[in-house]
Design an enzyme around this catalytic site. Structure first.
Site, mmCIF file in Angstrom:
data_model
loop_
_atom_site.group_PDB
_atom_site.id
_atom_site.type_symbol
_atom_site.label_atom_id
_atom_site.label_comp_id
_atom_site.label_asym_id
_atom_site.label_seq_id
_atom_site.Cartn_x
_atom_site.Cartn_y
_atom_site.Cartn_z
ATOM 1 N N MET A 1 8.581 2.883 2.444
ATOM 2 C CA MET A 1 9.796 2.124 2.638
ATOM 3 C C MET A 1 9.708 0.787 1.921
ATOM 4 O O MET A 1 10.222 -0.216 2.349
ATOM 5 C CB MET A 1 10.050 1.885 4.120
ATOM 6 C CG MET A 1 10.289 3.160 4.873
ATOM 7 S SD MET A 1 10.490 2.877 6.622
ATOM 8 C CE MET A 1 12.049 1.988 6.632
ATOM 9 N N GLY B 1 -0.873 3.614 2.402
ATOM 10 C CA GLY B 1 -0.177 2.385 2.726
ATOM 11 C C GLY B 1 1.154 2.520 3.436
ATOM 12 O O GLY B 1 1.732 1.509 3.854
ATOM 13 N N ASP B 2 1.669 3.745 3.602
ATOM 14 C CA ASP B 2 2.997 3.875 4.229
ATOM 15 C C ASP B 2 3.163 5.237 4.896
ATOM 16 O O ASP B 2 4.165 5.921 4.695
ATOM 17 C CB ASP B 2 4.090 3.655 3.183
ATOM 18 C CG ASP B 2 5.446 3.349 3.816
ATOM 19 O OD1 ASP B 2 5.485 3.007 5.016
ATOM 20 O OD2 ASP B 2 6.469 3.450 3.113
ATOM 21 N N LEU B 3 2.178 5.620 5.717
ATOM 22 C CA LEU B 3 2.288 6.895 6.436
ATOM 23 C C LEU B 3 3.199 6.694 7.644
ATOM 24 O O LEU B 3 2.762 6.690 8.801
ATOM 25 C CB LEU B 3 0.902 7.402 6.843
ATOM 26 C CG LEU B 3 0.023 7.881 5.680
ATOM 27 C CD1 LEU B 3 -1.363 8.243 6.172
ATOM 28 C CD2 LEU B 3 0.664 9.070 4.957
ATOM 29 N N ASN B 4 4.474 6.524 7.366
ATOM 30 C CA ASN B 4 5.429 6.292 8.446
ATOM 31 C C ASN B 4 6.079 7.597 8.890
ATOM 32 O O ASN B 4 5.830 8.668 8.333
ATOM 33 C CB ASN B 4 6.463 5.230 8.042
ATOM 34 C CG ASN B 4 7.430 5.701 6.970
ATOM 35 O OD1 ASN B 4 8.049 6.765 7.073
ATOM 36 N ND2 ASN B 4 7.585 4.896 5.919
#
Length: 372
Positions: free
Chosen positions: A1, A224-227
């Site tokens: 994101m 860095g962005d395992l959302n």
């Protein structure tokens, strides 16, 4: 994101192609005839779901990178090569469809006007599955996500080699967890309220208690962005009461950078809390999965509460700032804020000691083969 190697992209860098223009781009650059195209939500890039009239894999994601990041081809190359490497290693990662001249990406003009901004364009394989944000998570999938977070970072850090990998040293990248102190320059976007007061507390504690300990953490490459929107799952069990999930896709590598293993587990915990009806219990299951691959050191565990809080602060502050730049994208930009503020405030009300006790006791139960 998120995206950008600067502290934050400037206004008007997000591509604004229409569906017809995007379809023409696919045909011109990749030589594929589009049979259907639809836009996908995004933060500051532009994505399209594409179906083509061709044999073999017929679904793709057209990814048009914002004009700021498009000026850093080495970084996009590193991200794409990492995706290809992970796919070859057995992870459910997308791979690029080559351009007509055999490249993994192409720099294209947004339109035919002189001085038009240029955007890096890639066509990636479409991964099936349901975003974690759209399921009711259980202990089993939270554990799997923790295990995935550790496994991805471990294999990237130990085996991934490419000349462009040096571009992942992104010193002032606003989404790297080491850079929570940089939020000072965007905190104005919150106004003056109790939310701002908590974020200021997070930043100050981060400066005092986390930054001095960074050198003791184990370094690695972070996704860095395992959302909850970047992990896809499918159900491997017919039971509606107790579905068993497996990860079917890992999306969006635009936040990759050099960081530390403990950053990845903190980021995963924070995003898995977002949709959970019992957010404080989430961390222990994610931590247990992560530590089944990479046990944390005492120093790393001691920083976990502030790292999770720091990621909440990053997401909430940067979203508030970015909404001022792109008000038309407010609904997507504030997804995390819907529950994020509530969770961050609750963490500080309950307190670090009690939250950590919940996480660590849950994780400990897994080592005794009795998951909570």
């Amino acid at each position: 994101m998120s995206s950008g190697n600067d502290c934050q992209p400037q206004p008007l860098t997000k591509p604004t192609l229409g569906e017809r223009e995007a379809a023409e781009l696919v045909e011109r650059v990749f030589g594929l005839k589009v049979s259907w195209i639809g836009s996908l939500p995004s933060y500051d890039d532009q994505n399209f779901h594409v179906r083509v009239s061709a044999a073999g894999a017929e679904e793709y994601v057209l990814k048009i990178t914002n004009s700021e990041d498009s000026q850093e081809p080495d970084l996009i190359e590193a991200q794409t090569r990492a995706m290809m490497f992970l796919s070859a290693e057995g992870f459910p990662s997308a791979t690029p469809y080559l351009t007509k001249d055999g490249h993994i990406m192409s720099l294209e003009s947004g339109d035919t006007r002189p001085g038009s901004k240029k955007y890096m364009v890639r066509l990636l394989t479409y991964l099936p599955g349901t975003p974690v944000a759209k399921i009711t998570t259980n202990a089993q999938i939270l554990y799997e996500i923790g295990r995935l977070a550790a496994s991805v970072d471990k294999v990237l850090s130990e085996k991934f080699q490419h000349p462009s990998v040096k571009s992942l040293h992104r010193g002032q990248f606003i989404w790297n967890l080491a850079n929570v102190p940089l939020l000072d320059q965007y905190i104005y976007a919150l106004g003056q309220n109790k939310h701002r007061a908590v974020v200021e507390q997070v930043i100050e504690q981060f400066k005092g208690k986390v930054i001095p300990k960074l050198s003791s953490f184990r370094a690695c490459i972070n996704h860095g962005d395992l959302n909850d929107h970047n992990i896809l799952v499918d159900s491997s069990c017919a039971s509606l009461e107790n579905p068993q999930y497996r990860v079917s896709g890992i999306l969006d590598f635009s936040d990759m950078s050099y960081g530390y293993y403990v950053f990845e587990v903190a980021i995963a915990i924070m995003y898995m809390m977002i949709e959970s009806p019992e957010p404080l219990s989430v961390g222990g299951h994610v931590l247990a999965g992560f530590e089944s691959v990479l046990p944390l050191t005492a120093e790393e565990r001691g920083a976990l509460f502030l790292l999770v809080s720091g990621r909440f602060a990053q997401s909430l502050v940067i979203a508030a700032h970015t909404v001022l730049l792109y008000p038309e994208n407010k609904e997507y930009l504030t997804i995390t804020a819907k529950t994020g503020w509530k969770h961050l405030m609750m963490m500080f009300e309950v307190g670090q000691e009690a939250v950590e006790r919940t996480w660590f006791e849950t994780a400990q139960a897994y080592t005794q083969h009795t998951p909570v």
